[in-house]
Design an enzyme around this catalytic site. Structure first.
Site, PDB file in Angstrom:
ATOM      1  N   LYS A   1       0.518  -0.961   0.519  1.00 48.59           N
ATOM      2  CA  LYS A   1      -0.074   0.486   0.425  1.00 48.59           C
ATOM      3  C   LYS A   1       0.851   1.527   0.073  1.00 48.59           C
ATOM      4  O   LYS A   1       0.274   2.067  -0.710  1.00 48.59           O
ATOM      5  CB  LYS A   1      -1.231   0.621   1.370  1.00 48.59           C
ATOM      6  CG  LYS A   1      -1.976  -1.275   1.166  1.00 48.59           C
ATOM      7  CD  LYS A   1      -3.028  -0.852   2.720  1.00 48.59           C
ATOM      8  CE  LYS A   1      -2.116  -0.897   4.087  1.00 48.59           C
ATOM      9  NZ  LYS A   1      -1.762  -1.814   3.827  1.00 48.59           N
TER      10      LYS A   1
ATOM     11  N   ARG B   1      -8.979   1.345   9.272  1.00 50.25           N
ATOM     12  CA  ARG B   1      -8.365  -0.331  10.291  1.00 50.25           C
ATOM     13  C   ARG B   1      -9.940  -0.804  10.442  1.00 50.25           C
ATOM     14  O   ARG B   1      -9.087  -2.299  10.885  1.00 50.25           O
ATOM     15  CB  ARG B   1      -7.253  -0.117  10.804  1.00 50.25           C
ATOM     16  CG  ARG B   1      -6.156  -0.911  10.092  1.00 50.25           C
ATOM     17  CD  ARG B   1      -5.108  -0.190  10.907  1.00 50.25           C
ATOM     18  NE  ARG B   1      -2.717  -1.432  10.928  1.00 50.25           N
ATOM     19  CZ  ARG B   1      -2.522  -0.440  10.249  1.00 50.25           C
ATOM     20  NH1 ARG B   1      -2.434   0.991   9.461  1.00 50.25           N
ATOM     21  NH2 ARG B   1      -1.664  -0.532   9.905  1.00 50.25           N
TER      22      ARG B   1
ATOM     23  N   ARG C   1      12.259  -6.606   3.777  1.00 49.83           N
ATOM     24  CA  ARG C   1      11.750  -5.374   3.468  1.00 49.83           C
ATOM     25  C   ARG C   1      13.248  -4.648   4.934  1.00 49.83           C
ATOM     26  O   ARG C   1      14.043  -4.061   4.807  1.00 49.83           O
ATOM     27  CB  ARG C   1      10.653  -4.130   4.363  1.00 49.83           C
ATOM     28  CG  ARG C   1      11.012  -3.377   4.939  1.00 49.83           C
ATOM     29  CD  ARG C   1       9.075  -2.722   4.527  1.00 49.83           C
ATOM     30  NE  ARG C   1       8.002  -2.851   5.696  1.00 49.83           N
ATOM     31  CZ  ARG C   1       7.647  -3.126   5.876  1.00 49.83           C
ATOM     32  NH1 ARG C   1       6.549  -2.544   4.634  1.00 49.83           N
ATOM     33  NH2 ARG C   1       6.700  -2.994   6.955  1.00 49.83           N
TER      34      ARG C   1
ATOM     35  N   ARG D   1      11.320  -0.816  11.850  1.00 52.23           N
ATOM     36  CA  ARG D   1      10.465  -0.763  12.087  1.00 52.23           C
ATOM     37  C   ARG D   1      10.521  -1.228  13.157  1.00 52.23           C
ATOM     38  O   ARG D   1      10.953  -2.873  13.357  1.00 52.23           O
ATOM     39  CB  ARG D   1       9.686  -0.636  11.264  1.00 52.23           C
ATOM     40  CG  ARG D   1       9.242   0.606  10.439  1.00 52.23           C
ATOM     41  CD  ARG D   1       7.991   0.273   9.407  1.00 52.23           C
ATOM     42  NE  ARG D   1       7.043  -0.256  10.194  1.00 52.23           N
ATOM     43  CZ  ARG D   1       5.603  -0.549   9.490  1.00 52.23           C
ATOM     44  NH1 ARG D   1       5.912   0.197   8.282  1.00 52.23           N
ATOM     45  NH2 ARG D   1       4.811  -1.185  10.462  1.00 52.23           N
TER      46      ARG D   1
ATOM     47  N   ARG E   1       0.195  -8.558  14.245  1.00 52.94           N
ATOM     48  CA  ARG E   1      -0.916  -7.353  12.707  1.00 52.94           C
ATOM     49  C   ARG E   1      -1.321  -8.103  12.013  1.00 52.94           C
ATOM     50  O   ARG E   1      -2.241  -7.639  11.631  1.00 52.94           O
ATOM     51  CB  ARG E   1       0.969  -6.560  12.685  1.00 52.94           C
ATOM     52  CG  ARG E   1       1.611  -5.181  13.189  1.00 52.94           C
ATOM     53  CD  ARG E   1       3.084  -4.810  12.519  1.00 52.94           C
ATOM     54  NE  ARG E   1       2.803  -4.083  11.117  1.00 52.94           N
ATOM     55  CZ  ARG E   1       3.919  -4.482  10.682  1.00 52.94           C
ATOM     56  NH1 ARG E   1       5.037  -4.668  10.899  1.00 52.94           N
ATOM     57  NH2 ARG E   1       3.560  -3.209   9.049  1.00 52.94           N
TER      58      ARG E   1
HETATM   59  P1  AMP Z   1       1.865   0.759   9.092  1.00 52.08           P
HETATM   60  O1  AMP Z   1       2.505   1.881   8.922  1.00 52.08           O
HETATM   61  O2  AMP Z   1       0.016   1.855   8.694  1.00 52.08           O
HETATM   62  O3  AMP Z   1       1.924  -0.490   8.960  1.00 52.08           O
HETATM   63  O4  AMP Z   1       0.930   1.211  10.874  1.00 52.08           O
HETATM   64  C1  AMP Z   1       1.793   0.647  11.687  1.00 52.08           C
HETATM   65  C2  AMP Z   1       1.502   0.868  12.919  1.00 52.08           C
HETATM   66  O5  AMP Z   1       0.432   1.583  13.742  1.00 52.08           O
HETATM   67  C3  AMP Z   1       0.362  -0.681  13.376  1.00 52.08           C
HETATM   68  O6  AMP Z   1       0.416  -2.026  13.683  1.00 52.08           O
HETATM   69  C4  AMP Z   1      -0.868   0.047  14.573  1.00 52.08           C
HETATM   70  O7  AMP Z   1      -0.082  -0.524  15.705  1.00 52.08           O
HETATM   71  C5  AMP Z   1      -0.614   1.591  14.722  1.00 52.08           C
HETATM   72  N1  AMP Z   1      -1.145   2.322  13.590  1.00 52.08           N
HETATM   73  C6  AMP Z   1      -1.650   2.619  11.864  1.00 52.08           C
HETATM   74  N2  AMP Z   1      -2.807   3.000  11.350  1.00 52.08           N
HETATM   75  C7  AMP Z   1      -3.358   3.366  12.478  1.00 52.08           C
HETATM   76  C8  AMP Z   1      -4.386   2.368  12.362  1.00 52.08           C
HETATM   77  N3  AMP Z   1      -5.712   3.051  11.182  1.00 52.08           N
HETATM   78  N4  AMP Z   1      -5.683   2.358  13.773  1.00 52.08           N
HETATM   79  C9  AMP Z   1      -5.250   1.882  14.786  1.00 52.08           C
HETATM   80  N5  AMP Z   1      -3.700   1.848  14.640  1.00 52.08           N
HETATM   81  C10 AMP Z   1      -3.455   1.722  13.295  1.00 52.08           C
END
Ligand code: AMP
Length: 197
Positions: free
Chosen positions: A13, A88, A127, A139, A150
């Protein structure tokens, strides 16, 4: 144009969102990036979100809805944006509709990047290797335990959004197993359709 990108962690994404930014001049709103910035800056939101992010769980709806609500009010979002990583949960999707409705607008497209789950762990591992090779910082949630959490959060809380948007007649899908360029071409075709509609 207001677009939501759906798909599990590792589906691509972020990569596709960046491509859309370059190609169509849209703004990328990644709640993950915003939350990581808040953690790094040790803001109250960051301090609250850090532990749950490190283990791979979802930050509360209230926090992320607040962040998105503030962000889409900023002037640079007036012409549209790509939401990557938000919504989400169904509650977040409902809140997004409400926020946009209050501004007299709505989403133009919801695009799901569909991938075979079996490839996601190896994509995450690649990655990590690439980031390390480039001297970057990995990360905290790119490790097998947090990644499993996740994926589980995706399956139980985010995957139902496909149905949510399909029922509203808004869901489009792309085959995320193809090359980055081919996935990008599928995205462009959807955007062309949306613009023409
Ligand atoms: P991402 O970079 O999108 O993989 O997000 C990393 C982490 O941020 C996720 O595993 C969640 O802990 C938190 N996070 C990001 N976006 C959301 C969301 N829309 N709702 C809840 N947690 C989020």
């Amino acid at each position: 144009m207001k677009i939501v990108l759906l798909g599990p962690p590792g589906a691509g994404k972020g990569t596709q969102a960046q491509r859309l930014v370059e190609k169509h001049g849209l703004i990328q709103l990644s709640t993950g990036d915003m939350l990581r910035a808040a953690v790094a800056a040790e803001t109250p939101v960051g301090l609250q979100a850090k532990a749950v992010m490190d283990t791979g769980g979802l930050v509360s709806d209230e926090i992320v809805i607040g962040i998105v609500s503030d962000r889409i009010d900023e002037p640079d979002c007036a012409n549209g944006f790509i939401l990557d990583g938000f919504p989400r949960t169904v509650a977040q999707a409902e809140a997004l509709d409400r926020l946009l409705g209050e501004k007299g607008t709505s989403l133009d497209a919801v695009i799901e990047v569909v991938v075979d789950e079996g490839i996601l762990v190896s994509r995450m591992e690649n990655r990590v290797k690439e980031t390390l090779a480039a001297g970057g910082q990995v990360r905290k949630d790119d490790n097998s335990e947090a990644f499993r959490t996740r994926l589980e959060a995706y399956r139980t809380q985010t995957a139902p959004l496909s149905d949510f948007y399909a029922k509203l007649g808004r869901l489009k899908t792309v085959d995320g197993m193809q090359s980055i360029d081919d996935v990008g071409r599928q995205m462009d075709a959807i955007i062309t359709q949306v613009v023409a509609a």
